[in-house]
Structures are given as C-alpha cells and as structure tokens.
Design a protein around this motif. Structure first.
Motif, PDB file in Angstrom:
ATOM      1  N   ASP A 139       0.823  -1.213   0.000  1.00  0.00           N
ATOM      2  CA  ASP A 139       0.000   0.000   0.000  1.00  0.00           C
ATOM      3  C   ASP A 139       0.856   1.262   0.000  1.00  0.00           C
ATOM      4  OD1 ASP A 139      -2.277  -1.470  -0.065  1.00  0.00           O
ATOM      5  OD2 ASP A 139      -2.725  -1.309   2.081  1.00  0.00           O
ATOM      6  N   HIS A 140       2.036   1.182   0.597  1.00  0.00           N
ATOM      7  CA  HIS A 140       2.930   2.349   0.652  1.00  0.00           C
ATOM      8  C   HIS A 140       3.990   2.304  -0.445  1.00  0.00           C
ATOM      9  CE1 HIS A 140       1.007   2.645   4.578  1.00  0.00           C
ATOM     10  NE2 HIS A 140       1.444   3.873   4.652  1.00  0.00           N
ATOM     11  N   LYS A 141       3.816   1.425  -1.446  1.00  0.00           N
ATOM     12  CA  LYS A 141       4.642   1.367  -2.646  1.00  0.00           C
ATOM     13  C   LYS A 141       6.118   1.106  -2.343  1.00  0.00           C
ATOM     14  CE  LYS A 141       1.497   4.357  -5.240  1.00  0.00           C
ATOM     15  NZ  LYS A 141       1.346   5.571  -6.064  1.00  0.00           N
ATOM     16  N   LYS A 142       6.378   0.317  -1.330  1.00  0.00           N
ATOM     17  CA  LYS A 142       7.743  -0.121  -1.028  1.00  0.00           C
ATOM     18  C   LYS A 142       7.883  -1.553  -1.548  1.00  0.00           C
ATOM     19  CE  LYS A 142       8.125   2.894   3.010  1.00  0.00           C
ATOM     20  NZ  LYS A 142       9.075   3.808   2.336  1.00  0.00           N
ATOM     21  N   TYR A 143       8.050  -1.653  -2.867  1.00  0.00           N
ATOM     22  CA  TYR A 143       7.930  -2.947  -3.524  1.00  0.00           C
ATOM     23  C   TYR A 143       9.117  -3.866  -3.262  1.00  0.00           C
ATOM     24  CZ  TYR A 143       4.232  -0.416  -5.947  1.00  0.00           C
ATOM     25  OH  TYR A 143       3.115   0.330  -6.232  1.00  0.00           O
ATOM     26  N   ASP A 144      10.323  -3.313  -3.158  1.00  0.00           N
ATOM     27  CA  ASP A 144      11.483  -4.166  -2.882  1.00  0.00           C
ATOM     28  C   ASP A 144      11.372  -4.801  -1.497  1.00  0.00           C
ATOM     29  OD1 ASP A 144      12.574  -3.575  -5.344  1.00  0.00           O
ATOM     30  OD2 ASP A 144      13.703  -1.843  -4.591  1.00  0.00           O
ATOM     31  N   GLU A 145      10.972  -3.995  -0.508  1.00  0.00           N
ATOM     32  CA  GLU A 145      10.772  -4.556   0.831  1.00  0.00           C
ATOM     33  C   GLU A 145       9.613  -5.557   0.843  1.00  0.00           C
ATOM     34  OE1 GLU A 145      11.067  -1.468   0.044  1.00  0.00           O
ATOM     35  OE2 GLU A 145      12.590  -0.472   1.276  1.00  0.00           O
ATOM     36  N   ALA A 146       8.586  -5.270   0.030  1.00  0.00           N
ATOM     37  CA  ALA A 146       7.449  -6.194  -0.044  1.00  0.00           C
ATOM     38  C   ALA A 146       7.882  -7.544  -0.618  1.00  0.00           C
ATOM     39  CB  ALA A 146       6.335  -5.579  -0.896  1.00  0.00           C
ATOM     40  N   LYS A 147       8.755  -7.533  -1.632  1.00  0.00           N
ATOM     41  CA  LYS A 147       9.248  -8.788  -2.184  1.00  0.00           C
ATOM     42  C   LYS A 147      10.032  -9.581  -1.144  1.00  0.00           C
ATOM     43  CE  LYS A 147      11.156  -8.907  -6.205  1.00  0.00           C
ATOM     44  NZ  LYS A 147      11.990  -8.576  -7.381  1.00  0.00           N
ATOM     45  N   ALA A 148      10.864  -8.896  -0.372  1.00  0.00           N
ATOM     46  CA  ALA A 148      11.633  -9.590   0.667  1.00  0.00           C
ATOM     47  C   ALA A 148      10.714 -10.185   1.726  1.00  0.00           C
ATOM     48  CB  ALA A 148      12.624  -8.607   1.308  1.00  0.00           C
ATOM     49  N   CYS A 149       9.684  -9.432   2.113  1.00  0.00           N
ATOM     50  CA  CYS A 149       8.725  -9.924   3.104  1.00  0.00           C
ATOM     51  C   CYS A 149       7.948 -11.126   2.551  1.00  0.00           C
ATOM     52  CB  CYS A 149       7.770  -8.798   3.494  1.00  0.00           C
ATOM     53  SG  CYS A 149       6.446  -9.295   4.607  1.00  0.00           S
ATOM     54  N   ALA A 150       7.523 -11.033   1.280  1.00  0.00           N
ATOM     55  CA  ALA A 150       6.759 -12.131   0.672  1.00  0.00           C
ATOM     56  C   ALA A 150       7.608 -13.399   0.566  1.00  0.00           C
ATOM     57  CB  ALA A 150       6.253 -11.709  -0.702  1.00  0.00           C
ATOM     58  N   ASN A 151       8.858 -13.246   0.177  1.00  0.00           N
ATOM     59  CA  ASN A 151       9.738 -14.420   0.067  1.00  0.00           C
ATOM     60  C   ASN A 151       9.945 -15.085   1.428  1.00  0.00           C
ATOM     61  OD1 ASN A 151      10.082 -14.028  -2.693  1.00  0.00           O
ATOM     62  ND2 ASN A 151      11.849 -12.687  -2.413  1.00  0.00           N
ATOM     63  N   ALA A 152      10.113 -14.268   2.469  1.00  0.00           N
ATOM     64  CA  ALA A 152      10.289 -14.837   3.811  1.00  0.00           C
ATOM     65  C   ALA A 152       9.019 -15.540   4.274  1.00  0.00           C
ATOM     66  CB  ALA A 152      10.676 -13.724   4.792  1.00  0.00           C
ATOM     67  N   GLY A 153       7.854 -14.942   3.992  1.00  0.00           N
ATOM     68  CA  GLY A 153       6.594 -15.573   4.382  1.00  0.00           C
ATOM     69  C   GLY A 153       6.354 -16.886   3.662  1.00  0.00           C
ATOM     70  N   ILE A 154       6.669 -16.935   2.361  1.00  0.00           N
ATOM     71  CA  ILE A 154       6.490 -18.174   1.604  1.00  0.00           C
ATOM     72  C   ILE A 154       7.448 -19.251   2.119  1.00  0.00           C
ATOM     73  CG2 ILE A 154       6.760 -19.208  -0.673  1.00  0.00           C
ATOM     74  CD1 ILE A 154       4.220 -17.573  -0.343  1.00  0.00           C
ATOM     75  N   ALA A 155       8.671 -18.881   2.448  1.00  0.00           N
ATOM     76  CA  ALA A 155       9.620 -19.858   2.994  1.00  0.00           C
ATOM     77  C   ALA A 155       9.113 -20.443   4.310  1.00  0.00           C
ATOM     78  CB  ALA A 155      10.978 -19.190   3.193  1.00  0.00           C
ATOM     79  N   ARG A 156       8.473 -19.611   5.126  1.00  0.00           N
ATOM     80  CA  ARG A 156       7.917 -20.113   6.393  1.00  0.00           C
ATOM     81  C   ARG A 156       6.706 -21.009   6.136  1.00  0.00           C
ATOM     82  NH1 ARG A 156       7.006 -22.525  10.144  1.00  0.00           N
ATOM     83  NH2 ARG A 156       6.505 -21.863  12.286  1.00  0.00           N
ATOM     84  N   LEU A 157       5.896 -20.682   5.138  1.00  0.00           N
ATOM     85  CA  LEU A 157       4.698 -21.481   4.853  1.00  0.00           C
ATOM     86  C   LEU A 157       5.040 -22.897   4.399  1.00  0.00           C
ATOM     87  CD1 LEU A 157       2.123 -19.186   2.995  1.00  0.00           C
ATOM     88  CD2 LEU A 157       1.769 -20.476   5.090  1.00  0.00           C
ATOM     89  N   LYS A 158       6.170 -23.058   3.747  1.00  0.00           N
ATOM     90  CA  LYS A 158       6.537 -24.379   3.239  1.00  0.00           C
ATOM     91  C   LYS A 158       6.728 -25.400   4.357  1.00  0.00           C
ATOM     92  CE  LYS A 158       8.696 -22.735  -1.028  1.00  0.00           C
ATOM     93  NZ  LYS A 158       9.949 -22.633  -1.827  1.00  0.00           N
ATOM     94  N   ASN A 159       6.923 -24.931   5.580  1.00  0.00           N
ATOM     95  CA  ASN A 159       7.144 -25.837   6.711  1.00  0.00           C
ATOM     96  C   ASN A 159       5.882 -26.078   7.530  1.00  0.00           C
ATOM     97  OD1 ASN A 159       9.922 -25.922   6.067  1.00  0.00           O
ATOM     98  ND2 ASN A 159      10.273 -24.010   7.191  1.00  0.00           N
ATOM     99  N   LEU A 160       4.737 -25.581   7.058  1.00  0.00           N
ATOM    100  CA  LEU A 160       3.491 -25.691   7.822  1.00  0.00           C
ATOM    101  C   LEU A 160       2.484 -26.544   7.070  1.00  0.00           C
ATOM    102  CD1 LEU A 160       3.061 -21.975   8.985  1.00  0.00           C
ATOM    103  CD2 LEU A 160       3.963 -23.886  10.318  1.00  0.00           C
TER     104      LEU A 160
END
Length: 496
Positions: A139-160
């Motif tokens: 929402d605040h157009k910080k797309y590079d940080e959003a990509k890093a956050c999304a990648n970390a979240g997906i990596a955590r989801l793979k273990n659940l």
C-alpha cells in the motif's frame, strides 16, 4: 470519511471540568488501530485453538476493512505485541518497516478497554504478521521490501501443514505474486508457484489450489504462454469452488484461453459467467470481462446489445469497443480500419489487437449479407466496390469471398460465373426452420444452469437439524453476519 479518521489515543488529558450530570449518556471511546489489530489477533488465536477456519476468515475480513488506517507505528507496535523479540519472524519483519521519527506509537491507555493477550508461538499469528506487513508495504509502494517480506513468508509457509493456516496462506500467495507483478518479475516465481501448488495438492488444501492455479494461469497468460496454461489447467485437480472471487478469475482466464484457441462458444459462456458472478464493486474486473466478451460475440457473428456498453461505470472504458461494434454491424471495411487505427493503443493495452485482426473477415461477411438482402441480383464488380476491397484484383477477391460465404451458409445465393453476378434467393419464413427452437433451447439451458448454480451456492450451518442454537451462539453468529455484510464490498474491491 468519518470512519477513516484515526483517533489519537495518546492525547493529553483535558483539564478538570465540572462534574457531569448523573443521567448524561456515556459514549464508548473509539478503539485505536493497534487495539483493533490486537483484537484480530485474539480472533485468530481462538480460531487456531478451536480449529475453526471461519474465525480466521473473519480476521482477514476485519484486516481488509482496517488496512486504510494502518500506519508504520501501528504495525511496529503490533509486531512487538504478537511476536517474541527473539523470534526469527520479528527479526526479519522489523527492519522492513519504515521508521517514523518524532511520532509516538498508539497506546491503549486513553480508553478503558479490556487488555488483550495472546499465546506466543502460534503459526497462524506468525503468518498473519507476514501478511499484515506485506499489505502495508504494498500500500505504501515499497515494492522491494514487499518482495523480501513475501519471500520470507512463503519460505515459512513451506514448513506448515495446518488447515487453520490455509485462509491466511491463500492471501499470502496472492500478495506474493502481486508484489512480483508490480516489479515485472513474474517469470522468476513461476517455479515457486508450481512447487506451492504441488504442496497444496498433497496437503489437500483446496483453497490454496484454487488460488495458486489462478496465479499460475495469470503468470502464463502475462507472457502469452497459452498452450502451457491450457496444459496446466486441463491436468489440475477439479473440485467444487470454495471462493467466488477465485472462481470468477478462473472463468476469465479460461475464457481468454478458449478465445485464443478459436473455441468462441465456450469462451463466450465463460466470460459472460465471470462478468455475471463478479461483485458489483469489482468494476475493473467486470470491464475486462465485458471487453473480451464483446470481441468473442463479434467473432461469433453476434452484435452485442447497446445496454452492454451503457452499464454504470463502464461507458467510457467500453467506448472503443462500441465504435468497433458499430463498424462490424454496418459492415463498412473503411470505418472498421479507421476505428482500429484510432484506438490501436487501447487495443494493444487490452491485448485484443490480434483478435481485432480476425474481425476483418466478419466485417466483410456482414457487408456481404447486407448486400444480399438489399439486391436480388448484383454484379461482382459492384460487390467489390461496395465492400471497398483494396486488393490488386478486387473482382476475383469478391468472387472468392462470396463463394466462401455461400459455402458457410452466411449468404443464401448463387454465383453466375458466366455473367459475373450474384443472384440472391428469396428470404423464407424463419419460423419454418429450426432457428426458433434452437434459440428457446439455449435460453432454457441458461435458466436451468443458473438455477442449479444458485442451489449449489446455498449454505447452511453444520448440524443445524441436530443441535439447537444457544443464545450466545446466536448472538455471535448474528454479529459475524453483520460484520460480513458491512465489509463485503471493501473485501471484494480489495480482491479484484
């Protein structure tokens, strides 16, 4: 709007005033954004402990309604509340949030609200924190940080592998793809999405399968890989749709694939169904469905009704397609070329340019049909002149076009090659043919299909015929229904 104004809970207390009257009404103080987030966390915790997925869905709806009021200080304070300071999620998410200097965080001391506490270590709370930070960064157009956050979240989801995480995971998948789409890097995550779809299939996560299948189809279609998209769609597991939004997207992508594969009848049905099922608030999605449906109907030889172009909020967006439809209806090849050149940038942006090239033959056929109705006999040079054929040998082209139209059944006429003219046959009574029967059959099939879908969409509480609802459960159900009705429009708008 009044509901979007965030109250400052850290304001200084007002000076002492005269005591209020005993019978003065007491107004409940407005909750801060941070307090709302804490209550959402408590709802997620309750859903996790009782294994009720509907509570997790309710938390997602409340978050959608709250996202416009989110500030960096609120998200930072919520992370400190929901995650242990030593956790890996807190360590990864905190640096991604912007620091706001000179501003104090929301505190909950201004209003005498009940203190909320949650149990640390719940995977649902952790995934929700990833989702909340990702929404805030996008929402605040910080797309590079959003990509890093999304990648970390997906990596955590793979273990659940928990059913109570599925609703949060499906939203995280969507924003994960959206963050990469905003940075033009969709091709990079195609392999990851395929792996996640395989994992969701093995875990029997049907909502995740729906979401990931649509994301993969969108990924393939964005790069014009229609054959690969069709192979994936045809081999993907089929089951009853769990989300109306995801089902609408699937129908839209299916309609686009069928259109490219020249299966116009199936494409028309899918596109019209997607536009009909889409929420009213999803205006952009419905516009795209109508654009493709108009082109498909023109390719089928149909002329869309004027009301299609005059729908509320769509008139300006559908103006190029209205002029194109008018050119096809008249059968004027010069007008068709002028409209195609005038709105070429619009058609390129909509990715319908290749389909409009296919319409040239339909324009010629429509013009030929009008000529056949108007003249009982007309020479081939006059046909070439009226159709405005600009080839080297227009008479020979006109003869080929007429012969093909007669063979396809578009024109009821005969070609006299010796004298070089076309003789039209008398128009018979249409009610003596099977056309009325076919038209009524299609309408009856449409009504029966809609009735069957409405019956399938009916939902009832589980075991409603066995258990009697207590007063407390009834109050809770009514409250959830009111919240659902209140936030439905905002949720649908966010989804599309």
């Amino acid at each position: 709007m009044p509901e979007d104004v965030e109250m400052n809970d850290s304001a200084q207390p007002a000076p002492a005033a005269a005591p209020a009257a005993a019978d003065a009404p007491v107004t409940a103080p407005a909750l801060s954004t941070l307090q709302h987030l804490k209550e959402i966390a408590s709802v997620i915790e309750a859903g996790s402990l009782t294994k009720e997925v509907r509570r997790i869905s309710r938390a997602v709806r409340l978050t959608v309604a709250l996202r416009r009021r989110l500030a960096a200080r609120d998200v930072t304070a919520f992370l400190a509340f929901a995650l242990p300071a030593s956790s890996d999620a807190f360590t990864r998410l905190s640096p991604l949030l912007p620091k706001e200097d000179g501003s104090e965080m929301d505190v909950d001391t201004a209003a005498p609200v009940a203190q909320v506490s949650i149990k640390h270590g719940l995977p649902e709370i952790e995934i929700y924190c990833y989702l909340l930070v990702l929404i805030f960064l996008i929402d605040h157009k910080k797309y590079d940080e959003a990509k890093a956050c999304a990648n970390a979240g997906i990596a955590r989801l793979k273990n659940l592998n928990r059913r109570t995480v599925d609703v949060l995971a499906s939203r995280l998948y969507s924003y994960y793809s959206y963050a990469h789409e905003l940075t033009n890097s969709l091709a990079e995550i195609r392999g990851t999405l395929l792996g996640l779809h395989r994992m969701a299939t093995l875990h029997r996560d049907e909502l995740g399968q729906e979401t990931l299948l649509n994301l993969l189809l969108r990924n393939y279609l964005d790069y014009n890989l229609y054959d690969q998209a069709e192979k994936l769609r045809s081999k993907a597991p089929r089951f009853e749709a769990h989300s109306n939004q995801q089902f609408c997207r699937y129908l839209f992508y299916l309609g686009k694939i069928r259109t490219i594969q020249l299966e116009y009848t199936d494409a028309k049905e899918s596109l019209l169904q997607a536009a009909r099922k889409a929420p009213t608030a999803a205006c952009g999605f419905r516009i795209q469905c109508n654009k493709w449906a108009i082109i498909v109907r023109l390719l089928l030889g149909e002329i869309p009704e004027r009301t299609v172009f005059m729908q509320k909020g769509m008139k300006a967006a559908l103006t190029p397609y209205f002029e194109l439809t008018n050119a096809v209806r008249v059968g004027d090849l010069e007008l068709f070329k002028a409209v195609a050149e005038k709105f070429s940038s619009t058609f390129s942006a909509d990715r319908t340019s290749n389909l409009i090239v296919r319409l040239r033959h339909n324009v010629i056929r429509t013009g030929l049909r009008n000529i056949s109705i108007s003249y009982s006999r007309i020479s081939l040079p006059d046909i070439a002149k009226k159709l405005r054929l600009d080839s080297e040998n227009p008479v020979a082209d006109a003869e080929c076009i007429v012969a093909k139209a007669i063979r396809d059944g578009a024109v009821d006429a005969t070609v006299d090659h010796a004298n070089g003219w076309v003789v039209s046959k008398e128009t018979g009574d249409v009610y003596s043919t099977n056309e009325p029967q076919a038209a009524f059959n299609s309408r009856i099939a449409f009504c029966l299909n809609m009735h069957n879908e409405a019956v399938k969409a009916l939902r009832f509480p589980p075991n409603s015929h066995k258990e009697k609802e207590s007063a407390e459960k009834r109050r809770e159900r009514l409250q959830q229904e009111e919240e659902l009705a209140k936030h439905m429009a905002e949720e649908d708008d966010d989804d599309f």
